[in-house]
Design a protein around this motif. Structure first.
Motif, PDB file in Angstrom:
ATOM      1  N   ILE A 234       0.736  -1.082  -0.234  1.00 15.01           N
ATOM      2  CA  ILE A 234      -0.007  -0.136  -0.124  1.00 15.01           C
ATOM      3  C   ILE A 234       0.832   1.195   0.024  1.00 15.01           C
ATOM      4  CG2 ILE A 234      -1.501   1.363   1.270  1.00 15.01           C
ATOM      5  CD1 ILE A 234      -3.008  -1.212   2.443  1.00 15.01           C
TER       6      ILE A 234
ATOM      7  N   HIS B  31      -6.947  -5.193  -4.747  1.00 12.77           N
ATOM      8  CA  HIS B  31      -8.079  -5.757  -4.020  1.00 12.77           C
ATOM      9  C   HIS B  31      -9.211  -4.659  -4.261  1.00 12.77           C
ATOM     10  CE1 HIS B  31      -4.897  -8.516  -2.623  1.00 12.77           C
ATOM     11  NE2 HIS B  31      -4.369  -7.355  -1.873  1.00 12.77           N
ATOM     12  N   ASN B  32      -9.269  -4.012  -5.162  1.00 15.07           N
ATOM     13  CA  ASN B  32     -10.611  -3.353  -5.632  1.00 15.07           C
ATOM     14  C   ASN B  32     -10.734  -2.104  -4.733  1.00 15.07           C
ATOM     15  OD1 ASN B  32     -12.694  -2.959  -7.390  1.00 15.07           O
ATOM     16  ND2 ASN B  32     -14.182  -3.929  -5.850  1.00 15.07           N
ATOM     17  N   LYS B  33      -9.708  -1.524  -4.332  1.00 10.66           N
ATOM     18  CA  LYS B  33      -9.484  -0.541  -3.438  1.00 10.66           C
ATOM     19  C   LYS B  33      -9.174   0.807  -4.457  1.00 10.66           C
ATOM     20  CE  LYS B  33     -10.538  -2.947   0.411  1.00 10.66           C
ATOM     21  NZ  LYS B  33     -10.412  -4.208  -0.216  1.00 10.66           N
TER      22      LYS B  33
ATOM     23  N   LEU C 290      -7.129   5.627   1.659  1.00 13.35           N
ATOM     24  CA  LEU C 290      -7.340   4.265   1.086  1.00 13.35           C
ATOM     25  C   LEU C 290      -8.911   4.250   1.281  1.00 13.35           C
ATOM     26  CD1 LEU C 290      -6.245   1.776  -0.287  1.00 13.35           C
ATOM     27  CD2 LEU C 290      -5.894   0.795   1.819  1.00 13.35           C
ATOM     28  N   VAL C 291      -9.642   3.830   0.221  1.00 14.65           N
ATOM     29  CA  VAL C 291     -10.973   3.739   0.579  1.00 14.65           C
ATOM     30  C   VAL C 291     -11.530   2.371  -0.222  1.00 14.65           C
ATOM     31  CG1 VAL C 291     -11.295   6.170   0.883  1.00 14.65           C
ATOM     32  CG2 VAL C 291     -11.745   5.117  -1.405  1.00 14.65           C
ATOM     33  N   GLN C 292     -12.779   2.093   0.173  1.00 14.83           N
ATOM     34  CA  GLN C 292     -13.418   0.981  -0.637  1.00 14.83           C
ATOM     35  C   GLN C 292     -14.193   1.631  -1.676  1.00 14.83           C
ATOM     36  OE1 GLN C 292     -16.000  -0.641   2.445  1.00 14.83           O
ATOM     37  NE2 GLN C 292     -14.382  -2.165   3.237  1.00 14.83           N
ATOM     38  N   GLN C 293     -14.748   0.806  -2.576  1.00 13.37           N
ATOM     39  CA  GLN C 293     -15.589   1.364  -3.825  1.00 13.37           C
ATOM     40  C   GLN C 293     -16.803   2.287  -3.598  1.00 13.37           C
ATOM     41  OE1 GLN C 293     -15.039   1.074  -7.204  1.00 13.37           O
ATOM     42  NE2 GLN C 293     -12.862   0.059  -6.748  1.00 13.37           N
TER      43      GLN C 293
ATOM     44  N   ILE D  10     -10.713   3.054   4.765  1.00 14.19           N
ATOM     45  CA  ILE D  10      -9.870   1.998   5.209  1.00 14.19           C
ATOM     46  C   ILE D  10      -8.659   2.366   6.006  1.00 14.19           C
ATOM     47  CG2 ILE D  10      -8.511  -0.093   4.971  1.00 14.19           C
ATOM     48  CD1 ILE D  10     -10.320  -0.236   2.423  1.00 14.19           C
TER      49      ILE D  10
END
Length: 217
Positions: free
Chosen positions: A18, A181-183, A194-197, A202
């Motif tokens: 990351i 990982h689809n982030k 760093l975020v989710q869709q 996160i």
């Protein structure tokens, strides 16, 4: 004990990955043409460039470099005052090509795609661009839908449609970048997220490379 050590090493590796993405995200724009960016695919590095330099009527190109070889032009635009912006997904390269139409004072863009090193093919033909799509980063959800950043928001655009808000976010966003990982990485005014869709955070860092590095020692 061994399992705990393995999990700790695994977590450290994920954090390092990351961190590497964050550092690349923050610096890739500095090494490419200011409008474009830099990406990697396999052993190749590609970046946006222009020919000739410092000429308002420049022609955009994408340079490619592989270890052991000299950099060379991968693709060059036929249009003056043009730009390229890049995104990679596994073995696929998506390329936004933008040109300026002086007669109408408008920007138009199209989207090209190259798979497994093939010659790029047009998947979205020219259309008017009021958002300067790609300058703030973009990624493709499919061949028919993209997500892009345009300060201060994040937008979704389906082929042939108008942009809509992708998700709400409390802070203004300058740039976006898809990561593993689809982030998604979001670059804000003073922080990187760093975020989710769906926009759920996160992790968050201040945008100081020194502090980012110290946090992951």
């Amino acid at each position: 004990m061994g399992g705990h050590k393995f999990e700790k090493m695994k977590t450290r590796n994920i954090n390092t990955t990351i961190l590497g993405s964050v550092l690349f995200f923050l610096t890739s724009f500095a090494f490419a043409h200011p409008t474009g960016n830099m990406v990697t695919i396999g052993e190749n590095v590609l970046w946006s460039y222009i020919i000739p330099i410092n000429d308002p009527n420049h022609f955009a190109c994408v340079m490619i470099w592989t270890k052991g070889y000299e950099p060379k032009a991968y693709i060059q635009s036929e249009y003056a005052a043009s730009d390229y912006m890049l995104y990679t997904k596994q073995n696929e390269i998506y390329i936004i090509e933008r040109r300026f139409l002086k007669a109408s004072d408008e920007f138009h863009i199209r989207v090209l795609k190259s798979a497994n090193g093939s010659q790029p093919k047009i998947i979205w033909d020219w259309f008017k661009d009021d958002y300067k799509i790609g300058e703030g980063g973009f990624f493709m959800l499919s061949d028919n839908q993209m997500v892009f950043g345009k300060y201060p928001e994040i937008y979704s655009l389906e082929k042939g449609e108008q942009p809509t808000e992708y998700f709400e976010f409390d802070n203004p966003i300058k740039k976006i970048r898809a990561v593993e990982h689809n982030k998604i990485l979001l670059l804000g005014e003073n922080s990187c997220y760093l975020v989710q869709q769906n926009g759920n955070i996160i992790k968050q860092w201040v945008t100081s490379l020194t502090l980012l590095w110290k946090m992951h020692q």
